[in-house]
Design a protein around this motif. Structure first.
Motif, PDB file in Angstrom:
ATOM      1  N   GLY A 138     -27.871 -25.325 -95.980  1.00 33.49           N
ATOM      2  CA  GLY A 138     -27.619 -25.389 -97.412  1.00 33.49           C
ATOM      3  C   GLY A 138     -28.874 -25.144 -98.222  1.00 33.49           C
ATOM      4  N   PHE A 139     -29.985 -25.718 -97.757  1.00 35.02           N
ATOM      5  CA  PHE A 139     -31.252 -25.561 -98.474  1.00 35.02           C
ATOM      6  C   PHE A 139     -31.701 -24.102 -98.465  1.00 35.02           C
ATOM      7  N   ILE A 140     -31.556 -23.437 -97.317  1.00 37.82           N
ATOM      8  CA  ILE A 140     -31.961 -22.035 -97.223  1.00 37.82           C
ATOM      9  C   ILE A 140     -31.116 -21.181 -98.157  1.00 37.82           C
ATOM     10  N   THR A 143     -32.482 -21.655-101.753  1.00 37.97           N
ATOM     11  CA  THR A 143     -33.710 -20.910-102.040  1.00 37.97           C
ATOM     12  C   THR A 143     -33.439 -19.413-102.059  1.00 37.97           C
ATOM     13  N   GLY A 144     -32.443 -18.972-101.265  1.00 37.66           N
ATOM     14  CA  GLY A 144     -32.088 -17.560-101.294  1.00 37.66           C
ATOM     15  C   GLY A 144     -31.621 -17.119-102.671  1.00 37.66           C
ATOM     16  N   TYR A 145     -30.850 -17.980-103.341  1.00 35.04           N
ATOM     17  CA  TYR A 145     -30.407 -17.615-104.688  1.00 35.04           C
ATOM     18  C   TYR A 145     -31.568 -17.596-105.663  1.00 35.04           C
ATOM     19  N   GLN A 146     -32.597 -18.416-105.407  1.00 38.81           N
ATOM     20  CA  GLN A 146     -33.754 -18.399-106.310  1.00 38.81           C
ATOM     21  C   GLN A 146     -34.549 -17.120-106.159  1.00 38.81           C
ATOM     22  N   PHE A 174     -41.375 -18.603 -98.853  1.00 40.40           N
ATOM     23  CA  PHE A 174     -41.673 -19.340 -97.629  1.00 40.40           C
ATOM     24  C   PHE A 174     -40.592 -20.378 -97.363  1.00 40.40           C
ATOM     25  N   LEU A 175     -40.143 -21.047 -98.449  1.00 41.96           N
ATOM     26  CA  LEU A 175     -39.119 -22.075 -98.252  1.00 41.96           C
ATOM     27  C   LEU A 175     -37.775 -21.467 -97.869  1.00 41.96           C
ATOM     28  N   ALA A 180     -35.485 -21.183 -92.214  1.00 35.22           N
ATOM     29  CA  ALA A 180     -34.594 -20.343 -91.413  1.00 35.22           C
ATOM     30  C   ALA A 180     -35.125 -20.224 -89.998  1.00 35.22           C
ATOM     31  N   THR A 181     -36.449 -20.160 -89.858  1.00 34.30           N
ATOM     32  CA  THR A 181     -37.019 -20.152 -88.521  1.00 34.30           C
ATOM     33  C   THR A 181     -36.812 -21.502 -87.847  1.00 34.30           C
ATOM     34  N   ALA A 182     -36.955 -22.561 -88.665  1.00 33.38           N
ATOM     35  CA  ALA A 182     -36.780 -23.902 -88.113  1.00 33.38           C
ATOM     36  C   ALA A 182     -35.358 -24.114 -87.598  1.00 33.38           C
TER      37      ALA A 182
END
Lengths: 379, 153, 66
Positions: A138-140, A143-146, A174-175, A180-182
């Motif tokens: 959800g967090f990714i 940030t994608g929309y930002q 980065f966020l 996404a890598t995590a």
């Protein structure tokens, strides 16, 4: 199952969960009429999530080549991807719709495994890691929309420093990519106690999901939503809403920000507590499914590793047998779900479920075959 | 074969709902089928199936959840492979493979399950009388309960 | 039933041909959204062909459910 239905607990949660379990399995019956069981998408919801994640990574790498994380250029570079780069708009649409599909598949996976009791007891490891995967997913998405840096991005989070600067977008980029890598680290945690995790859906669903994402990207292109570029002074009053990632911001229409944050935290913590807070059935009601952790009978174990290969939860490890040259199976009790698959795997009678021994089974068999046995006794 | 075949079914507790189907450990519609509830279809040791055939059962079957939906992830797949191996092993001892079956039915598949069991029993009923699977070393006739069979562990 | 499946496969194959033409047309005229959308439609048609073949028993796992 039948033991469940026989002795119903009066608890409201237990009754609700039993109903949900029955309805989930009834849905399976319908899907199985359409698709053969090895193509049933509901048996592969985790694999579907992984497929969408893979699609996201590939399309994300493509977008990353063209994205410019600076205040003046971010929106223009996104426009450039959409309009000028060959098939750039398609890839952008794929990235967006695959993200929606990712969340849908994760939620299906979560609900199905919750309703069918696959989160209980020793199976809590995938549940806990899955909650973190959902949180990060959800967090990714947010940030994608930002990153698009249109008016939708002006939610005034992660600004950093005194105001919006180029550093803001680099930080958001980065966020977006770091978590996404995590996700893959969390996926390792998710799979670590599963013997053969089903990480890929059947081919028919790979074709269908990738196809659906491409079709949506072509039919409902991203250019349809014309949102102006973000300006630091702008105060957008309304913008198109994404159902899956921006629901918290929709809630801001009705609730103060603190309440929304509290709600999200409560959802997450409550999700972590689900396997421990309450159970659908008491251990007594589980009947034969609660027969105790498998026990190794050391004298019979030959160290052949058959149970080690068959245990679906990696609960059996082989250790060097003291005094012999062979190995010895050891059951890690905290991982055992008492399914008894190792008992079926062992040809040397070296494993037993303590409350349902081999001699109990053979007694039932003997009773069944005794001449004129009318009323058989249940175990 | 003139008389009704004796069949033992090992049925996963999570798969087909036996409450409306069984009575006192036997299927209501097919009283010659004795059901043994097990925690997972993978719990069944192929030796037990062989043992049941040795003791005079005419057929044995195992029922698990639909393939792909095992509560314990892969118990029914493992059992399907084990049953295949057992069928090949017993075929060399002139046991008809129709006497050993693997079924997969979910909670709500009671009717389909009954139909499949009926078909299974019908296939067995037309077979010639069972030869003991293990001819040497062990009496093939049914032994009274309480013999050292269960005390081996 | 088998004839129905065969006809379904034939129909879907015709549709896939149409979508393939759509890909080429979109590429030739630089209508990228048409081309990309046709890729998706083609893949979806393929998925249903695979499903029908599986139901006919011509593809799928070696040991099908018994």
């Amino acid at each position: 199952m039948s033991t469940v239905v026989e002795r119903q607990t009066p608890g409201r949660y237990a009754r609700l969960m039993t109903t949900l379990l029955r309805e989930t399995l009834r849905l399976d019956v319908w899907v199985n009429r359409l698709y053969p069981t090895d193509f049933n998408p509901l048996y592969y919801t985790g694999g579907l999530s992984n497929l969408f994640l893979f699609t996201l990574v590939l399309s994300g790498i493509f977008l990353f080549f063209y994205y410019d994380a600076s205040l003046g250029e971010a929106f223009a570079s996104v426009q450039y991807i959409t309009d000028r780069v060959p098939y750039g708009g398609i890839v952008r649409g794929v990235h967006r719709y695959a993200a929606d599909g990712f969340i849908v598949a994760i939620l299906l996976h979560l609900l199905r495994n919750w309703f069918t009791d696959r989160h209980l007891f020793a199976r809590d490891n995938p549940w806990i890691s899955g909650m973190f995967l959902l949180l990060f997913g959800g967090f990714i998405g947010f940030t994608g929309y930002q990153l698009v840096w249109d008016e939708r991005a002006l939610t005034r989070l992660f600004i950093g420093g005194l105001g919006i600067s180029d550093g803001t977008l680099v930080r958001i980029l980065f966020l977006h990519i770091g978590p996404a890598t995590a996700l893959y680290a969390f996926l390792w945690w998710h799979y670590v106690r599963l013997r053969h995790p089903k990480i890929w859906p059947p081919g028919v669903w790979v074709l269908f999901c990738v196809g659906l994402v491409f079709l949506l990207a072509g039919v409902v292109p991203m250019t349809r939503e014309t949102i102006p570029a973000a300006a630091p002074a702008a105060h957008p009053t309304s913008f198109p809403m994404d159902v899956f990632f921006l629901i918290p911001f929709w809630l801001l229409n009705f609730l103060p920000a603190g309440v929304v944050v509290l709600l999200l935290v409560a959802l997450f913590v409550g999700g972590l507590a689900i396997p421990y807070a309450s159970r659908r059935e008491t251990p007594v009601e589980m009947g034969v499914r609660h027969s105790g952790v498998a026990q190794v009978i050391d004298g019979n174990c030959t160290g052949c590793e058959l149970c080690y290969y068959d245990c679906p939860y990696n609960a059996i490890v082989m250790v060097p047998s003291p005094g012999h040259r062979s190995l010895l199976a050891v059951v890690i009790e905290s991982r055992c779900v008492e399914c008894g698959i190792c008992i079926g795997a062992c040809p040397f009678e070296a494993l037993e479920l303590p409350k349902f021994l081999e001699r109990d089974v053979l007694r039932q068999v003997a009773e069944a075959l005794r001449p004129g046995s009318g009323q058989a006794v249940r175990a | 074969m003139t008389q009704v075949p004796k069949v033992i079914g090992f049925i996963c507790d999570w798969s087909v709902d036996l409450k409306p189907l069984s009575d006192g450990g036997r299927l209501r519609e097919l009283p010659n089928v004795r059901v043994v509830q097990v925690p997972c279809s993978g719990f069944v040791r192929p030796d037990w199936l062989e043992e049941a055939l040795n003791r005079g059962a005419d057929g044995v079957f195992v029922t698990g959840c639909p393939y792909g939906d095992c509560l314990n992830r892969e118990g029914n797949f493992l059992m399907r492979d084990r049953i295949d191996q057992l069928q090949r092993r017993l075929q060399r001892r002139k046991v008809d493979t129709a006497r050993i079956g693997m079924l997969a039915f979910g909670l709500h598949d009671g009717a389909a399950f009954l139909a499949e069991v009926k078909a299974f029993v019908d296939r067995i009923a037309v077979l010639p009388p069972a030869q003991p699977a293990r001819t040497a070393g062990r009496p093939a006739v049914a032994q009274p309960a309480g013999t050292p069979e269960g005390e081996r562990t | 039933m088998r004839t129905v499946y065969t006809m379904g496969v034939a129909l879907l194959s015709g549709l896939s041909l149409l979508f393939a033409v759509g890909i080429i047309y979109g590429e030739a005229t630089d209508q990228w959204f048409l081309g990309g959308g046709s890729v998706g439609a083609l893949l979806i048609a393929y998925s249903f062909i695979v499903l029908l073949l599986r139901k006919m028993g011509m593809t799928g796992p070696r040991k099908t459910e018994r």
